[in-house]
Design a protein around this motif. Structure first.
Motif, short mmCIF file in Angstrom:
data_model
loop_
_atom_site.label_atom_id
_atom_site.label_comp_id
_atom_site.label_asym_id
_atom_site.label_seq_id
_atom_site.Cartn_x
_atom_site.Cartn_y
_atom_site.Cartn_z
N GLU A 140 23.03 -9.80 23.42
CA GLU A 140 22.83 -9.65 24.74
C GLU A 140 23.04 -10.87 25.72
O GLU A 140 24.02 -10.76 26.70
CB GLU A 140 21.89 -8.74 25.41
N SER A 172 26.76 -11.68 25.33
CA SER A 172 27.38 -10.70 26.68
C SER A 172 27.50 -10.85 27.68
O SER A 172 28.53 -11.00 28.98
CB SER A 172 26.89 -8.78 26.76
N ARG A 173 25.62 -11.03 28.55
CA ARG A 173 25.91 -11.16 29.58
C ARG A 173 26.44 -12.77 30.05
O ARG A 173 27.27 -12.66 31.64
CB ARG A 173 24.36 -11.23 30.08
N THR A 202 30.11 -12.19 30.11
CA THR A 202 30.70 -11.03 30.59
C THR A 202 31.10 -11.87 33.13
O THR A 202 31.95 -11.65 33.51
CB THR A 202 29.80 -10.23 31.92
#
Length: 132
Positions: A48, A51-52, A55
């Motif tokens: 997670e 992914s953050r 992004t």
């Protein structure tokens, strides 16, 4: 004017970063490579976070490598770049004369192993002398 970009050792972490770290230590303290549930929880939290960050940076999660600090990051980047140029006749390490001590030690070791190393001088503000 000089700009100092390595605040890791001299700046307190933001409260949000401390909260995120405490949360991770409480719920995801295990090795993310482990197959047991605490390890899998750590793996999910790491995925997670990856992914953050991806992004935010506008890249793919698979393009990110998390390291424990500057020395490990520098070594990873230099070894990857040298591996990409192996056998091309273009293998050379160019760095400024005021790099991180871990990078300077790596440069000395690589030079002893036969990798050409160029250390560029800097001006009084720490900027690379492009004429060199």
């Amino acid at each position: 004017m000089s700009v100092y970009l390595d605040h890791n050792a001299t700046t307190a972490p933001a409260p949000e970063a401390v909260a995120a770290m405490l949360h991770a230590l409480e719920v995801a303290w295990a090795n993310p490579s482990s197959t047991h549930e605490p390890g899998q929880q750590a793996r999910r939290l790491l995925a997670e976070a990856r992914s953050r960050v991806a992004t935010f940076l506008g890249c793919q999660p698979s393009e990110l490598v998390f390291t424990s600090g500057a020395t490990e990051a520098n070594h990873t980047a230099v070894h990857a770049a040298l591996a990409a140029t192996r056998g091309t006749g273009r293998q050379r390490l160019v760095l400024s004369s005021v790099e991180h001590p871990g990078l300077m030690a790596l440069a000395a070791r690589l030079e002893a192993e036969g990798v050409p190393v160029t250390r560029l001088p800097v001006d009084a503000d720490g900027r690379v002398d492009l004429a060199a």
